[in-house]
Write a protein that holds these residues in place. Structure first.
Motif, PDB file in Angstrom:
ATOM      1  N   VAL A  32     -11.532  -3.109   1.668  1.00  0.00           N
ATOM      2  CA  VAL A  32     -11.537  -4.420   2.306  1.00  0.00           C
ATOM      3  C   VAL A  32     -12.853  -4.602   3.055  1.00  0.00           C
ATOM      4  N   SER A  63      -2.536  -7.381  -0.438  1.00  0.00           N
ATOM      5  CA  SER A  63      -3.857  -8.010  -0.400  1.00  0.00           C
ATOM      6  C   SER A  63      -3.790  -9.467   0.053  1.00  0.00           C
ATOM      7  N   LEU A  85      -3.717  -9.540   4.165  1.00  0.00           N
ATOM      8  CA  LEU A  85      -4.706  -8.745   4.898  1.00  0.00           C
ATOM      9  C   LEU A  85      -5.037  -9.354   6.251  1.00  0.00           C
ATOM     10  N   HIS A 137     -11.772  -8.019  -1.197  1.00  0.00           N
ATOM     11  CA  HIS A 137     -10.949  -6.818  -1.317  1.00  0.00           C
ATOM     12  C   HIS A 137     -10.886  -6.415  -2.786  1.00  0.00           C
TER      13      HIS A 137
END
Length: 732
Positions: free
Chosen positions: A190, A236, A239, A251
């Protein structure tokens, strides 16, 4: 003559040492430098055959998903052990054995090229074949963008309550060094920007391995029409919850494979268990040998990973998401029977069926009457081997039980039977192989549990793995002590016995019992016993015994006598065995090799192996049995056991083969080979250049016979006929 008279009772396996002539390589066929196929590329070819099953639209779709997962799991282990071992030997300056005329670096380059091709093909099989087929069957794997707001809110609640609390985002900055990335873990890289300073930072989020890899979008949806989302995609898209106040810029998904092979210098350690436990801790921190990345990863992130993990460009595998298709094991377990192979319930071997309804069979009485040849999973492990040991544990006449344990299940009734026997006051010896790869920790746990119950636990011979599958029961009967033995080709594992094809022999033959008594004494004490009557045992005599049997077939062919060799193994690698088969072929001996995995032998080469045929059969069950059959001038010699034709099995393991003496058993093995090698049976055929060609349909496009389906049908029919005869007899 009967099969039992093939080798005189006074003749022992140690006699195979006498007048044995090794192959004279100077007189070997031409192509000396090219007569073996590369074992690593042959293994990759085996995994390609697994992949071809996943690509087959005739198979049930959840089984295809399962084969995709098996391919991924197989390849992980291949990198962790075989590739890692090659690299370690190269890096430490140790000699790397190669029989194919190429340097170790060239071998690694070939492996890398083939592995890249296969991983790309694997990803395409999922994206283009299996995923659409799953969707057509009502199992849809969706992305976040495909969901409406209601379902996103539901998943947000699931994330907040079930996933968020166990996530551990790790920053990478001057105060936080690059984190350790555990082997086979799935990770998110990330990149975030601090809204106050504008500084960009890198972080890593590990996808929790204890959570389901695919989450149900809506549990209220019927299982026949359900949607799933990959766990890493769900994470994801949340995040922002993990990095509040930061701007999430990018990411990507990545995964690392590490060297997880275990090396112990047994002769330099006083306590094998402590040394192994220390080595298992070291295994977690083995060097990376493969980096898998999603194909959307930017160069900056990739550069960071390559630098920090110290991997080469050759070790980077760029693939479309999702990575780690081993996660499909979860989906393959969905309860949709119509999308799986038809249910198969193993039958009880006809000799072990109860004489009266609703009463357990007397295993000892059945085995005392006649040897029992078992064929799992067509015949039940639970009502044969497991019942044998459970009856032994409970029988007051049983004085002692001796058994090898290589791999067993977590809730093993086999281990519980040994514990029950020890607690009942019987003498119990368990030889636990704590070095069984990837089962080391579990076997240490079992060993300690057995010791606490009073079982005598030993760990075999220094420098050798004990791989043989043996159980010996000593029982007091009216006419004295009697031996009851089991020798198998597979582990004492009730779980894998339902998916591994294996053979086993239950026998009350006194000679086999004496052989096993001597062998167990050698394994647990200091006895050096060389003479066995019905066993061939590695590492001292098994290779020599097989070479002598092959040489005898060669001489029979030279003298115009009936000759033939049939071998079924998981792997065929050993050069001495292969060269002996080449010599036999050149003298006109028909050689049939049935191999599941690696095969370094090159069949069908003029002047080398034109009389050799090699077949491979893969399907719903993992072909695992080992058989060695020799025509022997019309008086067949047949062995079954634990050994593959590999250096480690013949030279660095304790392996055991037992000779079958019952004519019915010899005939049954012959029939099994007849079906496997029949051109009407679906199989892969190996050509001399190492190419495996699948033969699954005839010239008119009709499917060829499925050997495993035929075995299921025939064993069930035989059992049904026996049951019907018993019912009619009871009515009379």
């Amino acid at each position: 003559m009967t099969a039992e008279s093939t080798l005189d009772e006074d003749r022992t396996s140690s006699d195979f040492d006498d007048d044995f002539e090794p192959l004279d390589t100077d007189g070997a066929p031409e192509l000396l430098d090219e007569r073996y196929l590369d074992r690593e590329l042959s293994w990759l070819a085996f995994n390609q055959r697994v992949l071809e099953l996943a690509e087959d639209p005739r198979l049930p779709v959840l089984e295809r998903a399962n084969f995709l997962a098996i391919f991924a799991s197989n390849l992980d282990e291949f990198f962790m052990v075989r590739v890692a071992g090659l690299k370690r030997r190269i890096n430490t300056g140790l000699a790397v054995p190669t029989n194919i005329g190429r340097t170790p670096h060239e071998v690694l380059a070939d492996i890398s090229q083939k592995a890249h091709e296969l991983q790309s093909r694997h990803a395409a099989a999922y994206q283009e074949l299996v995923k659409p087929a799953l969707a057509e069957a009502g199992i849809r794997i969706v992305s976040w963008d495909e969901l409406d707001e209601t379902h996103r809110e539901h998943l947000h609640d699931y994330f907040s309550t079930q996933i968020f609390p166990v996530l551990m985002p790790l920053a990478v900055d001057p105060a936080h060094p690059f984190p350790y990335i555990s082997g086979l873990s799935l990770n998110l890289s990330v990149r975030v920007r601090n809204s106050r300073t504008g500084r960009q930072e890198f972080a890593r989020v590990k996808v929790p391995q204890m959570l389901p890899r695919f989450a149900r979008v809506d549990p209220a949806e019927p299982v026949e029409d359900a949607r799933y989302i990959a766990l890493e995609e769900l994470i994801s898209n949340h995040l922002g919850d993990l990095f509040p106040g930061m701007e999430v810029l990018d990411h990507h998904v990545f995964r690392v494979t590490r060297n997880e092979d275990v090396e112990i210098e047994e002769d330099e350690t006083e306590n094998l268990i402590k040394a192994l436990e220390k080595e298992l801790l070291r295994r977690r921190f083995g060097p990376p040998i493969r980096l898998e990345i999603s194909d959307d990863m930017d160069e900056v992130t990739l550069g960071l990973l390559v630098r920090e993990l110290d991997v080469t460009e050759q070790e980077v595998y760029t693939l479309p998401s999702p990575l780690d298709l081993g996660g499909l094991f979860d989906l393959a377990r969905i309860d949709r029977p119509e999308l799986h192979y038809p249910t198969h319930v193993p039958t009880t071997n006809v000799q072990l069926q109860p004489s009266e309804p609703n009463r357990p069979a007397d295993i000892f009485a059945a085995v005392a009457e006649k040897d029992v040849l078992l064929h799992h999973p067509y015949e039940s492990f639970a009502t044969s081997v497991q019942a044998f040991l459970e009856q032994a544990a409970a029988d007051p006449g049983v004085l002692a039980i001796k058994q090898t344990l290589y791999r067993t299940s977590g809730d093993s009734p086999i281990v519980e039977a040994l514990i029950d026997a020890a607690e009942a006051g019987k003498q119990v010896l368990a030889l636990v192989e704590i070095k069984a790869r990837f089962d080391e920790a579990a076997n240490i746990t079992w060993a300690r549990k057995l010791e606490k119950a009073g079982v005598h636990v030993v760990y075999g011979l220094v420098g050798l793995k004990t791989h043989c599958k043996l159980a010996l029961v000593i029982r007091q009967e009216k006419d004295g002590l009697k031996h009851y033995s089991h020798i198998g080709t597979g582990n004492y594992n009730p779980k894998t016995s339902r998916i591994y094809e294996d053979l086993g022999l239950l026998t009350a033959d006194d000679q086999v019992g004496k052989d096993l008594t001597r062998l167990f004494n050698e394994l647990s004490g200091y006895a050096i016993e060389k003479k066995f009557k019905r066993l061939l045992v590695a590492p001292l005599h098994l290779r020599k015994g097989l070479l002598k049997l092959i040489a005898q077939e060669t001489r029979n062919a030279q003298e115009g006598k009936p000759a033939g060799i049939r071998i079924k193994v998981n792997s065929m690698v050993d050069e001495a065995i292969i060269d002996a088969l080449y010599r036999a072929s050149n003298e006109g001996v028909p050689v049939e090799v049935w191999v599941r995995g690696i095969c370094s032998l090159r069949p069908g080469i003029p002047g080398l192996s034109e009389n050799i045929r090699v077949r491979s059969i893969l399907g719903r069950y993992l072909e695992h049995s080992r058989i060695f059959s020799f025509r022997n001038d019309g008086d067949p010699v047949v062995y079954i056991g634990s050994a593959d034709m590999m250096h480690r099995n013949l030279d660095r393991r304790v392996e055991a083969l037992v000779r079958l003496t019952d004519p019915d058993h010899v005939s049954a093995i012959g029939g099994l080979f007849d079906e496997a090698m029949d051109e009407r049976t679906g199989a892969w055929w190996l050509s001399g250049d190492g190419t495996w060609v699948r033969h699954s349909t005839d010239d008119s496009g009709r499917p060829l016979d499925d050997l495993q389906a035929l075995r299921i049908q025939r064993v069930a029919q035989r059992s049904k006929r026996i049951a019907q005869r018993a019912t009619r007899a009871a009515r009379r």
